[in-house]
Every structure is written in C-alpha cells, then in structure tokens.
Design an enzyme around this catalytic site. Structure first.
Site, short mmCIF file in Angstrom:
data_model
loop_
_atom_site.label_atom_id
_atom_site.label_comp_id
_atom_site.label_asym_id
_atom_site.label_seq_id
_atom_site.Cartn_x
_atom_site.Cartn_y
_atom_site.Cartn_z
N ASP A 175 37.71 -62.88 15.20
CA ASP A 175 36.17 -62.26 15.16
C ASP A 175 36.17 -61.30 16.17
OD1 ASP A 175 35.78 -64.39 13.27
OD2 ASP A 175 34.68 -65.74 14.83
N GLU A 191 30.49 -64.58 7.69
CA GLU A 191 29.99 -66.15 7.54
C GLU A 191 28.91 -66.52 8.07
OE1 GLU A 191 33.23 -68.53 8.43
OE2 GLU A 191 33.44 -67.48 10.36
N GLY A 235 41.58 -71.34 15.98
CA GLY A 235 41.61 -70.83 14.63
C GLY A 235 42.92 -69.79 14.61
N ARG A 267 31.75 -65.73 13.04
CA ARG A 267 30.99 -66.83 13.34
C ARG A 267 29.88 -66.38 14.12
NH1 ARG A 267 34.34 -70.55 16.39
NH2 ARG A 267 34.83 -71.70 14.76
N MET A 279 42.55 -66.17 3.80
CA MET A 279 43.62 -65.56 3.22
C MET A 279 43.76 -64.20 4.26
SD MET A 279 42.87 -64.74 -0.69
CE MET A 279 44.14 -63.90 -1.05
N MET A 333 35.13 -63.29 7.68
CA MET A 333 35.03 -64.22 8.87
C MET A 333 34.00 -63.61 9.92
SD MET A 333 38.11 -66.90 9.44
CE MET A 333 38.25 -68.07 8.64
N ARG A 356 43.08 -64.17 7.59
CA ARG A 356 43.52 -64.47 8.89
C ARG A 356 44.74 -65.12 8.77
NH1 ARG A 356 40.14 -69.76 11.32
NH2 ARG A 356 41.33 -71.17 10.36
N GLY A 388 39.68 -79.06 19.48
CA GLY A 388 39.27 -80.37 20.36
C GLY A 388 40.51 -80.70 21.16
N GLY A 398 36.93 -70.54 23.43
CA GLY A 398 36.99 -72.05 24.00
C GLY A 398 38.38 -72.36 24.68
N1 LIG Z 1 34.26 -75.56 27.43
C1 LIG Z 1 35.59 -76.05 27.25
N2 LIG Z 1 36.34 -76.40 28.06
C2 LIG Z 1 37.53 -76.86 27.82
N3 LIG Z 1 38.23 -76.76 26.77
C3 LIG Z 1 37.56 -76.28 25.59
C4 LIG Z 1 36.35 -75.62 25.90
N4 LIG Z 1 35.92 -75.11 24.53
C5 LIG Z 1 36.93 -75.38 23.80
N5 LIG Z 1 37.83 -76.01 24.43
C6 LIG Z 1 39.41 -76.14 23.82
O1 LIG Z 1 39.94 -75.17 23.36
C7 LIG Z 1 40.50 -75.25 22.18
C8 LIG Z 1 40.10 -74.39 21.07
O2 LIG Z 1 38.81 -74.04 21.26
P1 LIG Z 1 38.24 -73.51 19.83
O3 LIG Z 1 36.66 -73.21 20.23
O4 LIG Z 1 38.33 -74.49 18.75
O5 LIG Z 1 38.98 -72.18 19.40
P2 LIG Z 1 39.18 -70.94 20.06
O6 LIG Z 1 39.41 -71.09 21.58
O7 LIG Z 1 39.92 -70.14 19.25
O8 LIG Z 1 37.61 -70.31 20.25
C9 LIG Z 1 40.46 -76.67 21.86
O9 LIG Z 1 41.33 -77.59 22.06
C10 LIG Z 1 38.94 -76.98 22.61
O10 LIG Z 1 39.00 -78.45 23.00
O1 LIG Z 2 37.89 -73.58 9.41
P1 LIG Z 2 38.46 -73.51 10.90
O2 LIG Z 2 39.86 -73.29 10.99
O3 LIG Z 2 37.83 -74.35 11.86
O4 LIG Z 2 38.06 -71.85 11.34
C1 LIG Z 2 36.93 -71.19 10.82
C2 LIG Z 2 36.41 -70.30 12.16
O5 LIG Z 2 37.49 -69.73 12.83
C3 LIG Z 2 37.04 -68.81 13.12
O6 LIG Z 2 38.25 -67.88 12.42
C4 LIG Z 2 37.03 -68.29 14.62
O7 LIG Z 2 38.16 -68.84 15.16
P2 LIG Z 2 38.44 -69.17 16.65
O8 LIG Z 2 37.00 -69.55 17.56
O9 LIG Z 2 39.47 -69.84 16.83
O10 LIG Z 2 38.51 -67.56 17.20
C5 LIG Z 2 35.93 -68.18 12.66
O11 LIG Z 2 35.69 -66.93 12.06
C6 LIG Z 2 35.65 -69.23 11.61
O12 LIG Z 2 34.35 -69.53 11.48
MG LIG Z 3 36.37 -69.36 19.31
#
Ligand SMILES: Nc1ncnc2c1ncn2[C@@H]1O[C@H](COP(=O)(O)OP(=O)(O)O)[C@@H](O)[C@H]1O
Ligand SMILES: O=P(O)(O)OC[C@H]1O[C@](O)(COP(=O)(O)O)[C@@H](O)[C@@H]1O
Ligand SMILES: [Mg+2]
Length: 530
Positions: A271, A370, A152, A316, A428, A314, A430, A216, A242
């Site tokens: 977050d 949220e 995000g 999660r 708004m 926000m 973020r 993803g 992630g």
């Molecule tokens: N356990 C994991 N192993 C490898 N890649 C991951 C894993 N979890 C999430 N990702 C990848 O990291 C990217 C961002 O993950 P996401 O959870 O959406 O956001 P954030 O990194 O901000 O928490 C995505 O491309 C997702 O496929």
């Molecule tokens: O609608 P999107 O882009 O999936 O994002 C929503 C989520 O992203 C967040 O901003 C957190 O994002 P990240 O996991 O990428 O840090 C949460 O607060 C919110 O639930």
């Molecule tokens: Mg995350």
C-alpha cells in the site's frame, strides 16, 4: 557545543520517556554533551498521543549556533552494553570493495528529510546514512541471525530474504542464519529452517514469501524468550506498519533484558503506507501489474455500448497504487481513493459524471482503491465492523457495491442500458515477483539492514529518504501512516488528467469539506514539525 531535545506533545515529559530507545544519540559515534529539554508545541487532539521526539545535535558538524540541525538517531547496543568490544569491519579485506573510494560510511554522514529548502531556513531533520561502518560489534563466527516475514504479501519479499542471507554470508562471512516460518507466531510455534546462499539462490524469481507469513500472533515475551533460548543475536524483521510496531516492542524487551541482539526492521507494504521512506519495495511492480487490469477493463468497455469498467486495486487506508496506476495509464476516467470521500447522487456526484462521460465517449473506466468509500458502503449495508487477526479493519467490497449501485441507478432510475465489467485483480497484483528496479531496491534495503546490525545498531528501520538509504528510528515510521495528500500537487495532477469531479462541492460534499479541513490541519502539523 550544545545539544537539545525538543518534545512535541501534550503530556508533561519525564526525562526517561524523553530519551526513548529509538532516539538515543550515540556518544561514541556522535559524542554529545548535556541534553536540554524543551517543550515546543501542543498538537491538536487528533495527534496528541503521537509525541514526536527529536534530538538536536550540533556536534560533529560544527554548525552555526542554532542552525536548526536535528538528528533523529537510532539506538546502539553500547547504550545498554557499554563494554561491548568492537572489531575491524571484514569488508576491509573484501576484494569487491578494494578500490572503492569510501567503503565506510562516516558517523558524520546523515540524510536530510527535507531537500527542498529556502535560503536561510533551518537545516531540519536528518537520519543516519545507512551503510557499512569501520568497526563492527559482532565477530562473524559469533553471529546467529534470523529472518521473519509478517503481514500481507508484496512483490520482492523473497529478494530481501535472499539478499540478507547472501549479504551476511558474502560480506561478513556469517554462516549461521535461520528462517522463522509463518510470521511472528513462528518464533514459538514452528521449527526454524537453515538459510544458506544455496538454499535461497533463486527465490527472488518467485512471488510470495519463502518463509511464509501470518497476521496476529505477536507475543513479545515468548518471542524474546525464543530469541534468547536459541542464542539468536541478529533479528531481521520484514513487514508493514503492524510488524514494525512489533519490532519496536521486541527491541524494547531486548534492551530491558540487556541482550546483545540487533533488531532490524525492513519496511514492507504493497500500500506504500509507511511514513518517512520514499516508497516501499514492490510498489512499482504492483503499479506496473495494475496496468494490465486497467488495460483489460478499457478494452472490454470500449468494445461495447455504454461500457462502464471498474477495477479494484489494493490500498486499505492509502490510495497510492490507485493514484499512480491511474496517472500512468491515461485511460482511466475516475480514480477513487480512501483519502478522498466521494458521493453518488446529485450534482457533482459520481452518477452525474458517469452519465456525462458515457454521452461523450460511450465508455468509461473507474479505478477504485479497496479502502475507498468504506463508511459510505457501511451505511448502506448496515454491517458491524470486523477485524483481522492483527486488528486491521476488514474491508467491505466497495468494488462489488459500486458495480451494483451504478447498475441499479442507470437501469432503474435513468432507464439507460449500460454494460458493467468489474475486475478485481487485487491478489494477482501483490503475488507476483518483483521487477528489475524493485529487485535492486530490495538488495540495497537488505544490505543496509545487514550493515546496520553488524555495526551494532538495534531497534532501527532502513529505507530510502530522498533516494539515500538511511537508518530511521522505528517509532518514526509507525507513528503516522503515509497517505495521499489531497492538498499536494500529485493529486491535483491526477484530477487534471482525469478531469473527474473533486467531490468537494454539491449535495454530498459537506462531510468531504470537513475531512479536507482535518487533512489540512494534519498536513500543517507535519510540515511545521519538520
Ligand atoms: N501494535 C502492535 N504491536 C505488536 N505487534 C503488532 C502490532 N500490530 C501488528 N502486530 C503484529 O505484526 C504482524 C503483522 O501485522 P499486520 O498489521 O497484519 O501486517 P503489516 O505489518 O504488514 O501491516 C502480526 O503478527 C501482528 O500481530
Ligand atoms: O487478505 P489479506 O492477506 O489480509 O490482505 C489484505 C490487505 O493487505 C494489504 O495488502 C496490506 O497489507 P499490509 O498491512 O500487510 O501491508 C491491503 O492492501 C489489503 O487490504
Ligand atoms: Mg499494514
């Protein structure tokens, strides 16, 4: 001199698994004699898989015998490429650094995780201090760097991109920098773009990410194939929990293939849910922007009879934005966060509190994160759980649900006229550019990442620990989520400032007490493992 590795965990350790890529004590910088293994405790089930491996090191610091000094080190390329040549750091010739007293960070400089200590207590966990090293493991003209942004949005991503490009170019004379577009999937499904200081010159003034992002699409093998095919040798990965898990997998694959590739993670999350670091970039900007929404809610409800304003922010799994925005504002009557379950009906519940505040003040403002009350909402809606492309749980709209519940209760049960105003400013908050202090923070993060990669570290995350920037093993920032500790003073400060119910007593409170006990157990483990 003695060094040992202690393992917290329930499974029997194998030697190879005890020295993970992220925790290698680098002999050149920090020469270590034999390592001794010690299993120190068994975690309760909730944390059993999360093995915390730490390396105790007594070399370099010449500490007292068993002074409890622990260095949680990050991997270095020479771990699997022992003959890698090194070069003098080009910063030696930099005019900007010409009169700096200590341009280079010594291998003995570390940052303490815990700065509040008791007389006679063990020295505890430390991380390597971030910053330029005397010798680098890349020749500037050989560097081919790339930057990717995932997950995000949050304020400041563009500043980090800009400062990686400018840092590489200005400090190290690197000219070959690629932008990977659209997150991890972009490595193998999109064209790259060339990044120069000119191209990124004013991107820090815009919100979002210049490179685009996605959820993803992480395919480790395809990504590393692409890194190898393109001849990329420095990978800068900006993203949340992630993303950092994905960065760790990329590093492991790089190491397995024996590639000279520095993998550097820069933690990003609105977050503030990333463990170990003080605070994530963009968080302060978000809290500031949230004030506008809360103020608007306050103006609205103050101007009508029995006005009840709800502002959804926000968060999660972690309610930091809601908590700090509430503390900063002082017009908020109640703050609801994921960590602190609440209930509506009966004694000690939210309805009772709303009625009391309306009697006293004729208006009230509720800030809700949220992720708060998700199980509660799910029960009343009977919906099945869905996930986003990254596997994150998709949240139900607790703000709309709460608005409806309050309306129904006061109109139908209490026969009271109320004026509900629901404000949802989540995106708004973020999507804006970072404020001045976040911009400076982003600059330091980017430069630390660049210095670390040039110095040959790989598979590391950067971030401030007690205000000092450090190199942290990626696994340390992904193994736990940073959440608001209800047992810490900050939450108590909030309760004292709003005077809201703690939801720990009353008819709906049984589950909350259980959750508190679980939380306390987790807190104790974290404290005892430090
Ligand atoms: N356990 C994991 N192993 C490898 N890649 C991951 C894993 N979890 C999430 N990702 C990848 O990291 C990217 C961002 O993950 P996401 O959870 O959406 O956001 P954030 O990194 O901000 O928490 C995505 O491309 C997702 O496929
Ligand atoms: O609608 P999107 O882009 O999936 O994002 C929503 C989520 O992203 C967040 O901003 C957190 O994002 P990240 O996991 O990428 O840090 C949460 O607060 C919110 O639930
Ligand atoms: Mg995350």
């Amino acid at each position: 001199m003695e060094a040992s590795i202690s393992l917290l965990g329930s499974t029997k350790p194998r030697l190879s698994s005890l020295v993970p890529s992220s925790n290698v004590l680098h002999r050149r910088d920090f020469p270590l004699p034999a390592l001794k293994l010690k299993k120190v405790s068994v975690l309760p089930r909730i944390l059993q898989q999360k093995r915390l491996i730490r390396a105790q090191c007594s070399d370099g610091f010449k500490p007292e015998e068993d002074d409890g000094f622990v260095l949680e080190d990050v991997p270095h390329l020479t771990k699997f490429l022992p003959d890698l040549p090194s070069y003098p750091n080009p910063l030696k010739e930099s005019q900007a650094y010409a009169i700096v007293k200590r341009t280079f960070v010594s291998s003995e400089d570390v940052v303490a995780q815990n700065i509040v200590v008791q007389k006679g207590s063990k020295r505890g966990v430390h991380f390597r201090r971030a910053g330029p090293r005397e010798r680098v493991y890349f020749r500037s003209d050989e560097v081919k760097a790339c930057i990717v942004t995932c997950g995000g949005l949050c304020p400041g991503i563009n500043t980090v991109i800009r400062e990686i490009v400018c840092g590489l170019n200005n400090m190290y004379g690197v000219n070959n920098i690629l932008g990977i577009q659209g997150g991890y999937g972009g490595f193998y499904s999109k064209n790259t773009m060339t990044l120069t200081p000119k191209v990124v010159n004013d991107i820090h003034k815009r919100g979002g990410t210049f490179l685009q992002t996605s959820r993803g699409g992480h395919d480790t093998v395809k990504i590393v194939d692409n890194i190898q095919d393109r001849g990329i040798n420095q990978v800068y990965i900006i993203g949340g929990d992630g993303t950092q898990k994905g960065a760790e997998k990329i590093y492991q694959e790089v190491e397995r293939r024996g590639l000279q590739v520095a993998v550097s993670g820069i933690p990003k999350t609105i977050d503030n849910d990333i463990a170990v670091i003080d605070k994530s970039f963009g968080f302060d900007t978000a809290v500031e922007e949230a004030q506008r929404a809360i103020n608007a809610a306050h103006v609205e409800v103050e101007s009508v009879e029995n006005g009840v304003g709800i502002v959804k922010l926000m968060g999660r799994y972690s309610g930091f934005i809601a908590m700090i925005a509430t503390l900063a504002n002082r017009d908020v009557d109640c703050c609801l966060i994921p960590e602190s379950p609440f209930f509506l009906e009966g004694k000690g519940g939210l309805f009772e509190f709303i009625e009391q505040r309306l009697k006293e003040n004729r208006h009230m403002v509720i800030v809700i994160a949220e992720g708060a009350g998700q199980d509660y909402v799910a029960q009343s809606m009977r919906v099945s759980e869905t996930k986003d492309a990254s596997g994150n749980r998709l949240l139900l709209d607790v703000g709309l649900w709460l608005t409806q519940q309050i309306k129904d209760h006061f109109t139908n049960v209490r026969k009271m006229m109320i004026n509900m105003k629901y404000i949802d400013p989540t995106y708004m908050i973020r999507a804006i550019p970072s404020n001045a202090s976040d911009n400076v923070y982003c600059t330091l993060l980017a430069q630390s990442a660049v210095h670390g990669a040039m110095a040959g570290y790989s598979g590391f995350t950067v971030g401030p620990v007690n205000s000092r920037h450090a190199y942290i093993p990626i696994s340390r920032v992904t193994e736990m989520t940073n959440t608001v500790k209800l047992t810490d003073r900050m939450w108590a400060r909030l309760l004292a400032s709003t005077n809201q119910p703690s939801f720990l007593t009353g008819e709906g409170a049984l589950q909350n007490v259980i959750d508190m006990e679980t939380q306390e157990k987790i807190d104790n483990i974290k404290i005892s493992s430090i």
